[in-house]
Enzyme design. Structure first.
Site, PDB file in Angstrom:
ATOM      1  N   LEU A  79      37.220 -41.606 -29.617  1.00 15.67           N
ATOM      2  CA  LEU A  79      38.039 -40.019 -29.694  1.00 15.67           C
ATOM      3  C   LEU A  79      37.444 -39.376 -28.457  1.00 15.67           C
ATOM      4  O   LEU A  79      36.204 -39.500 -28.100  1.00 15.67           O
ATOM      5  CB  LEU A  79      37.358 -39.387 -30.934  1.00 15.67           C
ATOM      6  CG  LEU A  79      37.920 -38.309 -31.195  1.00 15.67           C
ATOM      7  CD1 LEU A  79      39.379 -38.283 -31.635  1.00 15.67           C
ATOM      8  CD2 LEU A  79      37.387 -37.355 -32.329  1.00 15.67           C
ATOM      9  N   ASN A 134      48.233 -41.047 -24.411  1.00 13.21           N
ATOM     10  CA  ASN A 134      47.901 -42.222 -25.317  1.00 13.21           C
ATOM     11  C   ASN A 134      48.828 -43.063 -25.797  1.00 13.21           C
ATOM     12  O   ASN A 134      49.986 -42.583 -25.943  1.00 13.21           O
ATOM     13  CB  ASN A 134      46.964 -41.735 -26.436  1.00 13.21           C
ATOM     14  CG  ASN A 134      46.475 -43.021 -27.117  1.00 13.21           C
ATOM     15  OD1 ASN A 134      45.943 -43.957 -26.606  1.00 13.21           O
ATOM     16  ND2 ASN A 134      46.319 -42.763 -28.521  1.00 13.21           N
ATOM     17  N   GLY A 151      43.075 -55.003 -21.697  1.00 14.38           N
ATOM     18  CA  GLY A 151      43.697 -54.196 -20.731  1.00 14.38           C
ATOM     19  C   GLY A 151      45.073 -54.846 -20.388  1.00 14.38           C
ATOM     20  O   GLY A 151      45.252 -54.709 -19.165  1.00 14.38           O
ATOM     21  N   HIS A 191      49.987 -45.474 -28.849  1.00  9.15           N
ATOM     22  CA  HIS A 191      49.567 -45.953 -30.211  1.00  9.15           C
ATOM     23  C   HIS A 191      50.672 -47.149 -30.681  1.00  9.15           C
ATOM     24  O   HIS A 191      51.779 -47.111 -30.490  1.00  9.15           O
ATOM     25  CB  HIS A 191      49.512 -44.835 -31.196  1.00  9.15           C
ATOM     26  CG  HIS A 191      49.171 -45.538 -32.497  1.00  9.15           C
ATOM     27  ND1 HIS A 191      47.400 -45.569 -32.810  1.00  9.15           N
ATOM     28  CD2 HIS A 191      49.434 -45.672 -33.802  1.00  9.15           C
ATOM     29  CE1 HIS A 191      47.237 -46.063 -33.931  1.00  9.15           C
ATOM     30  NE2 HIS A 191      48.521 -46.266 -34.627  1.00  9.15           N
ATOM     31  N   ASN A 221      48.169 -53.741 -21.078  1.00  9.56           N
ATOM     32  CA  ASN A 221      48.727 -52.298 -20.726  1.00  9.56           C
ATOM     33  C   ASN A 221      47.987 -51.823 -19.329  1.00  9.56           C
ATOM     34  O   ASN A 221      48.920 -51.272 -18.388  1.00  9.56           O
ATOM     35  CB  ASN A 221      48.578 -51.267 -21.652  1.00  9.56           C
ATOM     36  CG  ASN A 221      49.593 -51.627 -22.734  1.00  9.56           C
ATOM     37  OD1 ASN A 221      50.795 -51.194 -22.592  1.00  9.56           O
ATOM     38  ND2 ASN A 221      49.178 -52.182 -24.180  1.00  9.56           N
ATOM     39  N   MET A 239      39.384 -46.924 -27.553  1.00 11.05           N
ATOM     40  CA  MET A 239      39.280 -46.919 -28.960  1.00 11.05           C
ATOM     41  C   MET A 239      37.977 -45.652 -29.287  1.00 11.05           C
ATOM     42  O   MET A 239      37.977 -45.595 -30.693  1.00 11.05           O
ATOM     43  CB  MET A 239      38.363 -48.268 -29.356  1.00 11.05           C
ATOM     44  CG  MET A 239      39.362 -49.413 -29.091  1.00 11.05           C
ATOM     45  SD  MET A 239      41.073 -49.243 -29.782  1.00 11.05           S
ATOM     46  CE  MET A 239      41.883 -50.690 -29.114  1.00 11.05           C
TER      47      MET A 239
HETATM   48  C1  GAR Z   1      47.794 -51.785 -27.455  1.00 16.16           C
HETATM   49  O1  GAR Z   1      48.477 -52.338 -28.297  1.00 16.16           O
HETATM   50  C2  GAR Z   1      47.357 -50.274 -27.650  1.00 16.16           C
HETATM   51  O2  GAR Z   1      48.669 -49.569 -28.123  1.00 16.16           O
HETATM   52  C3  GAR Z   1      46.193 -50.205 -28.808  1.00 16.16           C
HETATM   53  O3  GAR Z   1      45.350 -51.413 -28.389  1.00 16.16           O
HETATM   54  C4  GAR Z   1      46.145 -52.383 -27.648  1.00 16.16           C
HETATM   55  C5  GAR Z   1      45.508 -52.638 -26.426  1.00 16.16           C
HETATM   56  O4  GAR Z   1      45.940 -53.878 -25.763  1.00 16.16           O
HETATM   57  N1  GAR Z   1      45.793 -48.830 -28.788  1.00 16.16           N
HETATM   58  C6  GAR Z   1      45.517 -48.497 -29.828  1.00 16.16           C
HETATM   59  O5  GAR Z   1      45.277 -49.030 -31.091  1.00 16.16           O
HETATM   60  C7  GAR Z   1      44.868 -47.154 -29.981  1.00 16.16           C
HETATM   61  N2  GAR Z   1      44.790 -46.418 -31.128  1.00 16.16           N
HETATM   62  P1  GAR Z   1      45.731 -54.162 -24.291  1.00 16.16           P
HETATM   63  O6  GAR Z   1      44.034 -53.903 -23.958  1.00 16.16           O
HETATM   64  O7  GAR Z   1      45.859 -55.482 -24.082  1.00 16.16           O
HETATM   65  O8  GAR Z   1      46.464 -53.027 -23.538  1.00 16.16           O
END
Ligand code: GAR
Length: 202
Positions: free
Chosen positions: A100, A115, A25, A117, A27, A98
């Site tokens: 859908l 979202n 988390g 990516h 982000n 993660m």
């Molecule tokens: C982030 O890099 C995000 O872009 C990716 O997971 C990470 C989560 O990091 N998302 C995906 O791969 C979705 N397909 P975080 O939990 O530290 O924010």
């Protein structure tokens, strides 16, 4: 039975975001920090499919209400939608989520789910391509650049309308962790800003 629908009235001034996060988390934290004192946008909920997600603790630090759900509650019972409506959520923000998003939720929040990516879609996207798997694949391919894609969410993984892509150069000698760090830096810089512009017009 009346169909459950979130409030899509644009005259409602406040935009109330719900963040969906499955893991650390970072982000989510960047987004909660960005909107902490915002005049018209607030993070009003954080939801997770993972009871051990550190994102839940980050939300508590910001006094953001949390909801942990299982597959049945998300995919079949529509309990998640009922909770979102009760909390008057107007927009959904996926940040390291993660699963859908099921059709009923995509339809209820049509155009109002976003979202991020961690790669330059359409490359390194689709089922199974998430988190470190993406950075390991980028490294294995010897890519000279990677980046992020911020896009709207539809019923398929990583295929909605792209709102922004940002790039970062690679030397080819980085480890997967170092690639992840470069990508994370781009994510924190751009995601809150893109969310702010998007909610203004949706
Ligand atoms: C982030 O890099 C995000 O872009 C990716 O997971 C990470 C989560 O990091 N998302 C995906 O791969 C979705 N397909 P975080 O939990 O530290 O924010």
């Amino acid at each position: 039975m009346q169909k459950q629908q979130p409030d899509s009235d644009n005259s409602v001034h406040e935009k109330r975001l719900a963040i969906f996060a499955s893991g650390s988390g970072t982000n989510a934290e960047a987004i909660m920090t960005y909107f902490a004192n915002h005049p018209s946008v607030s993070v009003a909920a954080l939801l997770s499919n993972n009871p051990n997600a550190y994102a839940l603790q980050r939300a508590q630090k910001f006094n953001v209400p949390t909801f942990v759900f299982n597959r049945h509650q998300f995919k079949e019972s529509h309990e998640v939608l009922s909770w979102l409506i009760e909390k008057k959520i107007t927009h959904l923000v996926l940040a390291g989520f993660m699963w859908l998003v099921p059709d009923y939720l995509v339809n209820a929040y049509a155009g109002r789910i976003i979202n991020i990516h961690p790669a330059l879609l359409p490359r390194y996207g689709g089922k199974g391509m998430y988190g470190m798997h993406v950075h390991e694949a980028v490294k294995a391919a010897g890519e000279k650049e990677t980046g992020i894609t911020i896009h709207l969410v539809n019923e398929r993984y990583d295929e909605g309308k792209i709102l922004l892509q940002a790039r970062v150069k690679l030397t080819g000698t980085e480890t997967a962790d170092e690639i992840a760090a470069k990508v994370h830096e781009l994510e924190y810089r751009h995601y809150p800003d893109v969310i702010e512009k998007w909610v203004r017009n949706s």
